[in-house]
Design an enzyme around this catalytic site. Structure first.
Site, PDB file in Angstrom:
ATOM      1  N   HIS A   1      -2.726   7.632   7.105  1.00  0.00           N
ATOM      2  CA  HIS A   1      -1.711   8.521   6.514  1.00  0.00           C
ATOM      3  C   HIS A   1      -2.342   9.838   6.047  1.00  0.00           C
ATOM      4  O   HIS A   1      -1.713  10.891   6.106  1.00  0.00           O
ATOM      5  CB  HIS A   1      -1.025   7.847   5.321  1.00  0.00           C
TER       6      HIS A   1
ATOM      7  N   LEU B   1       6.242   1.623   5.014  1.00  0.00           N
ATOM      8  CA  LEU B   1       7.403   2.009   4.205  1.00  0.00           C
ATOM      9  C   LEU B   1       8.044   3.293   4.732  1.00  0.00           C
ATOM     10  O   LEU B   1       9.212   3.549   4.451  1.00  0.00           O
ATOM     11  CB  LEU B   1       6.984   2.186   2.737  1.00  0.00           C
TER      12      LEU B   1
ATOM     13  N   GLN C   1       3.203   9.878   1.394  1.00  0.00           N
ATOM     14  CA  GLN C   1       4.477   9.168   1.587  1.00  0.00           C
ATOM     15  C   GLN C   1       5.487   9.505   0.484  1.00  0.00           C
ATOM     16  O   GLN C   1       6.678   9.268   0.655  1.00  0.00           O
ATOM     17  CB  GLN C   1       4.263   7.656   1.656  1.00  0.00           C
TER      18      GLN C   1
ATOM     19  N   GLY D   1       0.845  -1.192   0.000  1.00  0.00           N
ATOM     20  CA  GLY D   1       0.000   0.000   0.000  1.00  0.00           C
ATOM     21  C   GLY D   1       0.873   1.232   0.000  1.00  0.00           C
ATOM     22  O   GLY D   1       2.054   1.165   0.373  1.00  0.00           O
TER      23      GLY D   1
ATOM     24  N   HIS E   1      -4.858   1.517   7.521  1.00  0.00           N
ATOM     25  CA  HIS E   1      -3.480   2.007   7.682  1.00  0.00           C
ATOM     26  C   HIS E   1      -3.228   3.171   6.717  1.00  0.00           C
ATOM     27  O   HIS E   1      -2.691   4.206   7.103  1.00  0.00           O
ATOM     28  CB  HIS E   1      -2.503   0.840   7.424  1.00  0.00           C
ATOM     29  N   GLU E   2      -3.649   2.989   5.457  1.00  0.00           N
ATOM     30  CA  GLU E   2      -3.434   4.046   4.447  1.00  0.00           C
ATOM     31  C   GLU E   2      -4.275   5.277   4.755  1.00  0.00           C
ATOM     32  O   GLU E   2      -3.818   6.414   4.581  1.00  0.00           O
ATOM     33  CB  GLU E   2      -3.778   3.533   3.046  1.00  0.00           C
TER      34      GLU E   2
HETATM   35  O1  GNR Z   1       3.789  -2.584   2.769  1.00  0.00           O
HETATM   36  C1  GNR Z   1       3.070  -2.432   3.766  1.00  0.00           C
HETATM   37  N1  GNR Z   1       2.717  -3.525   4.496  1.00  0.00           N
HETATM   38  C2  GNR Z   1       1.775  -3.480   5.505  1.00  0.00           C
HETATM   39  C3  GNR Z   1       1.693  -4.573   6.345  1.00  0.00           C
HETATM   40  C4  GNR Z   1       0.751  -4.603   7.357  1.00  0.00           C
HETATM   41  C5  GNR Z   1      -0.118  -3.547   7.518  1.00  0.00           C
HETATM   42  C6  GNR Z   1      -0.030  -2.437   6.699  1.00  0.00           C
HETATM   43  C7  GNR Z   1       0.898  -2.415   5.685  1.00  0.00           C
HETATM   44  S1  GNR Z   1       0.974  -1.043   4.634  1.00  0.00           S
HETATM   45  C8  GNR Z   1       2.655  -1.082   4.178  1.00  0.00           C
HETATM   46  C9  GNR Z   1       2.958  -0.025   3.135  1.00  0.00           C
HETATM   47  C10 GNR Z   1       2.740   1.346   3.731  1.00  0.00           C
HETATM   48  O2  GNR Z   1       3.504   1.866   4.498  1.00  0.00           O
HETATM   49  N2  GNR Z   1       1.640   1.952   3.416  1.00  0.00           N
HETATM   50  O3  GNR Z   1       1.355   3.161   3.955  1.00  0.00           O
HETATM   51 NI    NI Z   2       2.330   3.229   5.861  1.00  0.00          NI
END
Ligand code: GNR
Ligand code: NI
Length: 175
Positions: free
Chosen positions: A145, A100, A51, A46, A141-142
């Site tokens: 951000h 990331l 980012q 993601g 999670h995204e």
């Molecule tokens: O690559 C990613 N792996 C991940 C693993 C578990 C929960 C969320 C993620 S998102 C992350 C990429 C990222 O930082 N997206 O913002």
């Molecule tokens: Ni992330």
């Protein structure tokens, strides 16, 4: 197309609140193409526009395993523009997350296990769907951000500070 540099914590840019996209233009689609290239290269599953330094409400996700044994991975690129969560389940699921922008650091985060989300796709068409499982984890999670929130913000202060310290140390060693 281009691989863009990924911003890492504790860069204050990651704390910016992203603005809605007012029209899905070719410029937006070009950014999205670069975001996919950047995400696949990392590799990650993601990526939010902030980012790569762009404070717009744009996310890309592909849950494919980053490394498949032999041959090309089957890509399932998903695009979320101006995403909103319209409902969250009361039940939570724990998942060990990474980011990331917080490289090589992992910790368990609990989030609602099912959400109802609304968003625009690459053509500007609206979607409204119930989402569960891994996609629900990554989408939340995204979406964090977009509000300047990182997964480490869901941890205790002690765990968060430990991760930030390790990150600073790893960076110093790499320099
Ligand atoms: O690559 C990613 N792996 C991940 C693993 C578990 C929960 C969320 C993620 S998102 C992350 C990429 C990222 O930082 N997206 O913002
Ligand atoms: Ni992330």
């Amino acid at each position: 197309m281009a691989i863009l540099p990924i911003i890492e914590a504790p860069d204050p840019l990651l704390r910016q609140i992203s603005s809605p996209v007012d029209a899905v233009t070719d410029e937006v689609r070009a950014l999205i193409a670069d975001m996919f290239e950047t995400m696949y290269d990392a590799p990650g599953i993601g990526l939010a526009a902030i980012q790569v330094g762009v404070p717009k409400r744009i996310l890309v996700i592909d849950l494919q395993e980053p490394e498949e044994e032999g041959g090309e991975p089957i890509r399932e690129p998903l695009v979320f523009i101006n995403p909103e969560i319209v409902r969250s389940s009361d039940s939570l699921q724990p998942y060990t997350e990474g980011c990331l922008s917080v490289p090589d650091q992992y910790a368990e985060v609990e989030r609602p296990d099912t959400i109802r989300a609304r968003w625009l796709d690459l053509d500007g068409a609206q979607h409204d769907e119930e989402i569960g499982g891994m996609l629900a984890v990554v989408l939340q999670h995204e979406m964090d951000h977009l509000e300047g929130i990182l997964f480490i913000d869901h941890l205790s202060r002690l765990k968060r500070d430990m991760i930030l310290k390790k990150l600073a140390k790893a960076r110093k060693l790499a320099a």
